[in-house]
Design a protein around this motif. Structure first.
Motif, short mmCIF file in Angstrom:
data_model
loop_
_atom_site.label_atom_id
_atom_site.label_comp_id
_atom_site.label_asym_id
_atom_site.label_seq_id
_atom_site.Cartn_x
_atom_site.Cartn_y
_atom_site.Cartn_z
N CYS A 171 27.61 -20.56 59.98
CA CYS A 171 28.26 -19.81 58.94
C CYS A 171 27.26 -18.88 58.22
O CYS A 171 26.33 -19.51 57.55
CB CYS A 171 29.34 -20.23 58.14
SG CYS A 171 30.06 -19.14 56.99
N LYS A 173 27.36 -17.55 55.35
CA LYS A 173 27.62 -17.94 53.95
C LYS A 173 26.41 -19.08 53.71
O LYS A 173 25.73 -19.07 52.66
CB LYS A 173 28.75 -17.99 53.42
CG LYS A 173 29.95 -16.78 53.51
CD LYS A 173 31.23 -17.12 53.31
CE LYS A 173 32.09 -15.96 53.20
NZ LYS A 173 33.77 -16.33 52.88
N SER A 203 34.50 -13.98 66.72
CA SER A 203 35.43 -13.97 65.72
C SER A 203 36.08 -12.78 65.37
O SER A 203 35.37 -11.68 65.51
CB SER A 203 34.75 -14.70 64.51
OG SER A 203 33.69 -13.97 64.13
N TRP A 205 37.31 -10.08 62.72
CA TRP A 205 36.85 -9.53 61.28
C TRP A 205 37.96 -8.82 60.57
O TRP A 205 38.42 -7.83 61.24
CB TRP A 205 35.68 -8.77 61.33
CG TRP A 205 34.44 -9.90 61.23
CD1 TRP A 205 34.29 -10.74 62.01
CD2 TRP A 205 33.49 -10.07 60.29
NE1 TRP A 205 32.97 -11.58 61.70
CE2 TRP A 205 32.71 -11.08 60.45
CE3 TRP A 205 33.35 -9.29 58.99
CZ2 TRP A 205 31.58 -11.49 59.84
CZ3 TRP A 205 32.29 -9.71 58.06
CH2 TRP A 205 31.47 -11.00 58.75
N LYS A 206 38.34 -9.06 59.24
CA LYS A 206 39.24 -8.26 58.59
C LYS A 206 38.71 -7.59 57.52
O LYS A 206 37.28 -8.10 57.10
CB LYS A 206 40.39 -9.23 58.16
CG LYS A 206 41.23 -9.98 59.25
CD LYS A 206 42.22 -10.65 58.60
CE LYS A 206 43.03 -11.59 59.73
NZ LYS A 206 43.98 -12.56 59.22
N ARG A 208 38.76 -8.01 54.41
CA ARG A 208 38.35 -8.90 53.52
C ARG A 208 36.83 -9.70 53.89
O ARG A 208 36.08 -9.96 53.02
CB ARG A 208 39.37 -10.19 53.40
CG ARG A 208 38.91 -11.34 52.24
CD ARG A 208 39.90 -12.26 51.98
NE ARG A 208 39.40 -13.10 50.95
CZ ARG A 208 40.38 -13.99 50.20
NH1 ARG A 208 41.60 -13.95 50.53
NH2 ARG A 208 39.89 -14.76 49.35
N ASP A 209 36.89 -9.99 55.09
CA ASP A 209 35.39 -10.36 55.64
C ASP A 209 34.45 -9.56 55.32
O ASP A 209 33.23 -9.86 54.99
CB ASP A 209 35.60 -10.58 57.10
CG ASP A 209 36.48 -11.73 57.43
OD1 ASP A 209 36.52 -12.83 56.83
OD2 ASP A 209 37.47 -11.31 58.30
N TYR A 210 34.79 -8.37 55.36
CA TYR A 210 33.30 -7.13 55.10
C TYR A 210 33.26 -7.25 53.58
O TYR A 210 32.18 -6.95 53.15
CB TYR A 210 33.97 -5.73 55.47
CG TYR A 210 34.09 -5.95 57.19
CD1 TYR A 210 32.86 -5.27 58.02
CD2 TYR A 210 35.05 -6.08 57.67
CE1 TYR A 210 32.87 -5.35 59.15
CE2 TYR A 210 35.31 -5.95 59.15
CZ TYR A 210 34.12 -5.56 59.83
OH TYR A 210 34.24 -5.72 61.25
N ASP A 212 33.48 -9.67 51.60
CA ASP A 212 32.90 -10.74 51.22
C ASP A 212 31.27 -10.66 51.60
O ASP A 212 30.73 -11.22 50.78
CB ASP A 212 33.36 -12.08 52.19
CG ASP A 212 34.55 -12.58 51.73
OD1 ASP A 212 35.02 -12.41 50.60
OD2 ASP A 212 35.39 -13.30 52.36
#
Length: 275
Positions: A171, A173, A203, A205-206, A208-210, A212
């Protein structure tokens, strides 16, 4: 001493590789240390990692191979064998012509047999049989497509592409946290673009992912890639003026490049970097 090959594009097809931005990326690298650690958080095809290593051989480069590109690299001999067989089957077909009838059946049968033997790189295969940057990932999907003779006339060469590069798969992160407090670290941040096709990524991506990802940019040195389709830059400017939050791109340099998709459509690629 044999000169190491410098790749100007990823040796196997990959949607979203930074081939056209490579020369500008290498020029911008001159603003950074040749012995720093470069962490490619969204490694994709590994082209950015390869470029850093070619410019700065003494740098530590970490390629986060989340999409398992190295599996495709390690199976390139099987891919070359299959493409060679297809090249023979289509030797009487003109380039870019539609494959129909018995020849189409023979092509599909050849691919199915290769799959039974253990491995088919359908993304690479797609670039040999399908137009317009369309990719499939399974035989069942390929079977539904109209196919054309776009067969490559030479073997794919991946020799030395990831030499000297540390490869991991985790990941982004977790990888960021591991390195964020170490001295002289530069992050390469090239997430799948918002509002563009991410069909070949592992995966989904939405928005919110961007958002983050933007949290990673505060107080770090980085290269960040996006496009005008994402509106991320405008969003950050809005956040800065309407909320107490800061703009992660404040003080960064921006370079743009127009990318044509077809004769009638295009978008702007954007590279933002902070030293």
């Amino acid at each position: 001493m044999e000169k190491k090959k410098i790749f100007k594009s990823a040796p196997l097809p990959f949607m979203g590789q930074k081939r056209k931005f490579l020369s500008r990326f290498k020029s911008a690298l001159q603003n950074y240390s040749p012995t720093a650690t470069y962490v490619d958080l969204f490694g994709g095809s590994g082209l950015l990692s390869h470029a850093v290593k070619s410019v700065y051989p003494n740098a530590k480069v970490i390629f986060n191979d989340y999409d398992n590109y190295r599996e495709r690299l390690s199976n390139v001999d099987k891919t070359n064998q299959l493409v060679t067989e297809l090249r023979y089957l289509l030797k009487d077909y003109s380039k870019d012509s539609k494959i129909i009838g018995d020849t189409r059946k023979n092509v599909l049968d050849c691919i199915k047999q290769a799959e039974k033997k253990g491995y088919v790189d359908y993304i690479t295969l797609s670039s040999n049989l399908i137009f317009s940057m369309n990719y499939v990932k399974t035989f069942e999907c390929l079977e539904k497509e109209t196919i054309y003779n776009r067969i490559r006339q030479s073997n794919y060469d991946t020799t030395g592409y990831l030499d000297g590069i540390e490869v991991t798969s985790q990941c982004y992160k977790t990888l960021f946290v591991t390195h964020k407090d170490k001295p002289e670290v530069i992050f390469l941040v090239d997430p799948p673009y918002l509002s563009t096709d991410t069909g070949t990524y592992k995966s989904f991506w939405k928005l919110r992912d961007y958002l983050d990802v933007l949290n990673l940019l505060d107080n770090t040195k980085y290269f960040y890639f996006t496009s005008n389709k994402s509106s991320i830059i405008e969003l950050c400017e809005w956040i800065e003026t309407k909320t107490p939050m800061s703009n992660p791109f404040a003080g960064a340099y921006t370079e743009t490049m127009n990318t044509a998709v077809t004769f009638q459509s295009s978008y702007t690629d954007i590279m933002i970097y902070k030293t």
